[in-house]
Design a protein around this motif. Structure first.
Motif, PDB file in Angstrom:
ATOM      1  N   VAL A 210     -10.330  -1.925 -22.527  1.00 40.87           N
ATOM      2  CA  VAL A 210      -8.978  -2.443 -22.767  1.00 40.87           C
ATOM      3  C   VAL A 210      -8.042  -1.368 -23.309  1.00 40.87           C
ATOM      4  CG1 VAL A 210      -9.743  -4.834 -23.083  1.00 40.87           C
ATOM      5  CG2 VAL A 210      -9.566  -3.315 -25.062  1.00 40.87           C
ATOM      6  N   GLN A 211      -8.574  -0.266 -23.819  1.00 38.65           N
ATOM      7  CA  GLN A 211      -7.749   0.823 -24.339  1.00 38.65           C
ATOM      8  C   GLN A 211      -7.633   1.994 -23.357  1.00 38.65           C
ATOM      9  OE1 GLN A 211      -9.423   1.894 -28.123  1.00 38.65           O
ATOM     10  NE2 GLN A 211      -8.766   0.006 -29.107  1.00 38.65           N
ATOM     11  N   TRP A 212      -8.146   1.803 -22.158  1.00 43.57           N
ATOM     12  CA  TRP A 212      -8.142   2.873 -21.169  1.00 43.57           C
ATOM     13  C   TRP A 212      -6.748   3.071 -20.591  1.00 43.57           C
ATOM     14  CZ3 TRP A 212     -11.155   6.648 -19.453  1.00 43.57           C
ATOM     15  CH2 TRP A 212     -10.850   7.243 -18.229  1.00 43.57           C
ATOM     16  N   HIS A 213      -6.293   4.323 -20.590  1.00 42.24           N
ATOM     17  CA  HIS A 213      -5.057   4.712 -19.913  1.00 42.24           C
ATOM     18  C   HIS A 213      -5.116   6.221 -19.691  1.00 42.24           C
ATOM     19  CE1 HIS A 213      -3.425   6.188 -23.750  1.00 42.24           C
ATOM     20  NE2 HIS A 213      -3.841   5.056 -24.277  1.00 42.24           N
ATOM     21  N   ALA A 214      -4.118   6.779 -19.049  1.00 43.01           N
ATOM     22  CA  ALA A 214      -4.136   8.199 -18.702  1.00 43.01           C
ATOM     23  C   ALA A 214      -4.291   9.086 -19.936  1.00 43.01           C
ATOM     24  CB  ALA A 214      -2.867   8.570 -17.930  1.00 43.01           C
ATOM     25  N   GLY A 215      -3.654   8.717 -21.041  1.00 40.76           N
ATOM     26  CA  GLY A 215      -3.758   9.517 -22.262  1.00 40.76           C
ATOM     27  C   GLY A 215      -5.159   9.543 -22.832  1.00 40.76           C
ATOM     28  N   THR A 216      -5.835   8.390 -22.868  1.00 35.47           N
ATOM     29  CA  THR A 216      -7.207   8.383 -23.385  1.00 35.47           C
ATOM     30  C   THR A 216      -8.140   9.134 -22.446  1.00 35.47           C
ATOM     31  OG1 THR A 216      -7.692   6.219 -22.409  1.00 35.47           O
ATOM     32  CG2 THR A 216      -6.976   6.246 -24.704  1.00 35.47           C
ATOM     33  N   PHE A 217      -7.893   9.018 -21.149  1.00 32.39           N
ATOM     34  CA  PHE A 217      -8.693   9.774 -20.181  1.00 32.39           C
ATOM     35  C   PHE A 217      -8.582  11.272 -20.459  1.00 32.39           C
ATOM     36  CE2 PHE A 217      -8.350  12.271 -16.223  1.00 32.39           C
ATOM     37  CZ  PHE A 217      -9.680  12.254 -15.830  1.00 32.39           C
ATOM     38  N   GLN A 218      -7.371  11.765 -20.630  1.00 29.13           N
ATOM     39  CA  GLN A 218      -7.176  13.188 -20.881  1.00 29.13           C
ATOM     40  C   GLN A 218      -7.794  13.613 -22.215  1.00 29.13           C
ATOM     41  OE1 GLN A 218      -3.000  13.966 -20.333  1.00 29.13           O
ATOM     42  NE2 GLN A 218      -3.151  13.768 -18.110  1.00 29.13           N
ATOM     43  N   ASP A 219      -7.681  12.763 -23.231  1.00 27.34           N
ATOM     44  CA  ASP A 219      -8.304  13.071 -24.527  1.00 27.34           C
ATOM     45  C   ASP A 219      -9.822  13.187 -24.398  1.00 27.34           C
ATOM     46  OD1 ASP A 219      -5.850  13.099 -25.776  1.00 27.34           O
ATOM     47  OD2 ASP A 219      -6.073  11.101 -26.674  1.00 27.34           O
ATOM     48  N   LEU A 220     -10.431  12.217 -23.707  1.00 27.31           N
ATOM     49  CA  LEU A 220     -11.887  12.246 -23.533  1.00 27.31           C
ATOM     50  C   LEU A 220     -12.317  13.469 -22.740  1.00 27.31           C
ATOM     51  CD1 LEU A 220     -12.732   8.519 -22.693  1.00 27.31           C
ATOM     52  CD2 LEU A 220     -12.962   9.670 -24.889  1.00 27.31           C
ATOM     53  N   LEU A 221     -11.597  13.763 -21.674  1.00 35.14           N
ATOM     54  CA  LEU A 221     -11.944  14.901 -20.838  1.00 35.14           C
ATOM     55  C   LEU A 221     -11.814  16.212 -21.612  1.00 35.14           C
ATOM     56  CD1 LEU A 221     -12.814  15.814 -18.016  1.00 35.14           C
ATOM     57  CD2 LEU A 221     -10.379  15.936 -17.408  1.00 35.14           C
ATOM     58  N   GLN A 222     -10.744  16.375 -22.358  1.00 32.39           N
ATOM     59  CA  GLN A 222     -10.564  17.588 -23.159  1.00 32.39           C
ATOM     60  C   GLN A 222     -11.654  17.711 -24.215  1.00 32.39           C
ATOM     61  OE1 GLN A 222      -6.585  17.470 -24.706  1.00 32.39           O
ATOM     62  NE2 GLN A 222      -5.664  18.111 -22.773  1.00 32.39           N
ATOM     63  N   THR A 223     -12.005  16.599 -24.855  1.00 30.62           N
ATOM     64  CA  THR A 223     -13.053  16.618 -25.877  1.00 30.62           C
ATOM     65  C   THR A 223     -14.381  17.057 -25.290  1.00 30.62           C
ATOM     66  OG1 THR A 223     -11.985  14.919 -27.196  1.00 30.62           O
ATOM     67  CG2 THR A 223     -14.359  15.167 -27.488  1.00 30.62           C
ATOM     68  N   VAL A 224     -14.768  16.458 -24.188  1.00 26.23           N
ATOM     69  CA  VAL A 224     -16.057  16.785 -23.583  1.00 26.23           C
ATOM     70  C   VAL A 224     -16.075  18.231 -23.092  1.00 26.23           C
ATOM     71  CG1 VAL A 224     -17.529  16.267 -21.594  1.00 26.23           C
ATOM     72  CG2 VAL A 224     -16.711  14.416 -23.049  1.00 26.23           C
ATOM     73  N   CYS A 225     -15.003  18.682 -22.481  1.00 24.94           N
ATOM     74  CA  CYS A 225     -14.953  20.072 -21.994  1.00 24.94           C
ATOM     75  C   CYS A 225     -14.949  21.064 -23.157  1.00 24.94           C
ATOM     76  CB  CYS A 225     -13.732  20.275 -21.108  1.00 24.94           C
ATOM     77  SG  CYS A 225     -13.856  19.402 -19.536  1.00 24.94           S
ATOM     78  N   ARG A 226     -14.196  20.771 -24.210  1.00 23.79           N
ATOM     79  CA  ARG A 226     -14.137  21.666 -25.365  1.00 23.79           C
ATOM     80  C   ARG A 226     -15.494  21.745 -26.062  1.00 23.79           C
ATOM     81  NH1 ARG A 226     -13.439  20.147 -30.345  1.00 23.79           N
ATOM     82  NH2 ARG A 226     -12.501  18.167 -29.759  1.00 23.79           N
ATOM     83  N   LEU A 227     -16.100  20.606 -26.337  1.00 22.48           N
ATOM     84  CA  LEU A 227     -17.394  20.611 -27.010  1.00 22.48           C
ATOM     85  C   LEU A 227     -18.497  21.178 -26.114  1.00 22.48           C
ATOM     86  CD1 LEU A 227     -17.271  17.230 -28.959  1.00 22.48           C
ATOM     87  CD2 LEU A 227     -17.192  19.530 -29.901  1.00 22.48           C
ATOM     88  N   GLY A 228     -18.411  20.910 -24.815  1.00 25.63           N
ATOM     89  CA  GLY A 228     -19.381  21.483 -23.888  1.00 25.63           C
ATOM     90  C   GLY A 228     -19.303  23.000 -23.861  1.00 25.63           C
ATOM     91  N   THR A 229     -18.079  23.525 -23.879  1.00 25.43           N
ATOM     92  CA  THR A 229     -17.886  24.976 -23.905  1.00 25.43           C
ATOM     93  C   THR A 229     -18.417  25.556 -25.209  1.00 25.43           C
ATOM     94  OG1 THR A 229     -15.947  24.843 -22.485  1.00 25.43           O
ATOM     95  CG2 THR A 229     -16.146  26.811 -23.860  1.00 25.43           C
ATOM     96  N   TYR A 230     -18.130  24.879 -26.289  1.00 27.85           N
ATOM     97  CA  TYR A 230     -18.503  25.367 -27.616  1.00 27.85           C
ATOM     98  C   TYR A 230     -20.018  25.330 -27.846  1.00 27.85           C
ATOM     99  CZ  TYR A 230     -18.587  25.605 -32.731  1.00 27.85           C
ATOM    100  OH  TYR A 230     -18.854  25.939 -34.021  1.00 27.85           O
ATOM    101  N   THR A 231     -20.690  24.311 -27.321  1.00 34.65           N
ATOM    102  CA  THR A 231     -22.097  24.091 -27.661  1.00 34.65           C
ATOM    103  C   THR A 231     -23.084  24.350 -26.534  1.00 34.65           C
ATOM    104  OG1 THR A 231     -21.991  21.756 -27.024  1.00 34.65           O
ATOM    105  CG2 THR A 231     -21.452  22.299 -29.313  1.00 34.65           C
ATOM    106  N   GLY A 232     -22.627  24.322 -25.313  1.00 32.96           N
ATOM    107  CA  GLY A 232     -23.533  24.338 -24.171  1.00 32.96           C
ATOM    108  C   GLY A 232     -24.449  25.537 -24.091  1.00 32.96           C
ATOM    109  N   VAL A 233     -23.912  26.718 -24.288  1.00 28.26           N
ATOM    110  CA  VAL A 233     -24.735  27.919 -24.178  1.00 28.26           C
ATOM    111  C   VAL A 233     -25.783  27.955 -25.285  1.00 28.26           C
ATOM    112  CG1 VAL A 233     -24.700  30.448 -24.225  1.00 28.26           C
ATOM    113  CG2 VAL A 233     -22.943  29.199 -22.966  1.00 28.26           C
ATOM    114  N   GLU A 234     -25.393  27.549 -26.483  1.00 29.12           N
ATOM    115  CA  GLU A 234     -26.351  27.535 -27.594  1.00 29.12           C
ATOM    116  C   GLU A 234     -27.492  26.558 -27.311  1.00 29.12           C
ATOM    117  OE1 GLU A 234     -26.263  27.253 -32.457  1.00 29.12           O
ATOM    118  OE2 GLU A 234     -24.392  27.179 -31.335  1.00 29.12           O
ATOM    119  N   ILE A 235     -27.157  25.386 -26.786  1.00 27.88           N
ATOM    120  CA  ILE A 235     -28.198  24.422 -26.420  1.00 27.88           C
ATOM    121  C   ILE A 235     -29.092  25.015 -25.335  1.00 27.88           C
ATOM    122  CG2 ILE A 235     -28.606  22.213 -25.260  1.00 27.88           C
ATOM    123  CD1 ILE A 235     -26.155  21.141 -26.763  1.00 27.88           C
ATOM    124  N   ALA A 236     -28.481  25.638 -24.327  1.00 31.30           N
ATOM    125  CA  ALA A 236     -29.264  26.225 -23.235  1.00 31.30           C
ATOM    126  C   ALA A 236     -30.232  27.288 -23.752  1.00 31.30           C
ATOM    127  CB  ALA A 236     -28.322  26.814 -22.182  1.00 31.30           C
TER     128      ALA A 236
END
Length: 185
Positions: free
Chosen positions: A104-130
């Protein structure tokens, strides 16, 4: 906006210039190459819509071996303590990062927030996890450092590392006791 379907999610990706693939009426997948210098680190991203939630997940590491699961779990648990927008998961031997929003809270702004969060955290943590997941030496070193930190913190006073007691030893002495002479008793 009500609960999005695959076409609506794909349209949001198109608005930001990303290509994606609609897998079914509720699932869209895409990819993101993390800008990590000197390392090729792509994320596979899935957006899934359910009647009540919309999930955005990224695959950070496939096939974490049994030996590496301890260090990887420790690392993702520490990040989960500090992450409010997304959570790290170990599911069937794979490390994921997941962000979600009620449908019910889904809209373009929340989509962009979620996408930025996942990409930012993935960039920050992914190599260390690997590295921890694929190099047993790095995993063992990571565990040793954390074990040492736990031992050190268990021996500190009031949670402050290596706190010296603030007093003058010459003042805090027990008086010398005189022992009674054998004939005085």
């Amino acid at each position: 906006m009500s609960r999005p379907d695959g076409k609506a999610i794909a349209a949001l990706f198109a608005q930001i210039g990303w290509t994606c693939e609609v897998v079914d009426e509720n699932t869209v997948v895409t990819g993101y190459r993390c800008p990590v210098p000197g390392y090729h680190y792509p994320l596979l991203i899935e957006v899934k819509s359910t009647p009540h939630w919309v999930y955005l997940r990224a695959l950070l590491q496939r096939e974490v071996g049994l030996t590496a699961r301890g260090p990887v779990l420790r690392l993702v648990s520490e990040w989960n303590v500090h992450s409010r927008q997304a959570k790290f998961l170990l599911v069937q031997g794979c490390v994921l990062i997941q962000a979600e929003v009620p449908a019910v809270q889904w809209h373009a702004g929340t989509f962009q927030d979620l996408l930025q969060t996942v990409c930012r955290l993935g960039t920050y943590t992914g190599v260390e996890i690997a590295l921890i997941a694929t190099d047993l030496t790095v995993g063992a070193l990571f565990e040793a450092v954390h074990r040492r930190a736990e031992e050190t913190s268990a021996h500190t006073l009031l949670g402050q590392p290596e706190q010296d007691l603030d007093f003058d030893i010459s003042v805090n002495r027990i008086q010398e006791w005189s022992t009674p002479a054998e004939g005085d008793a």
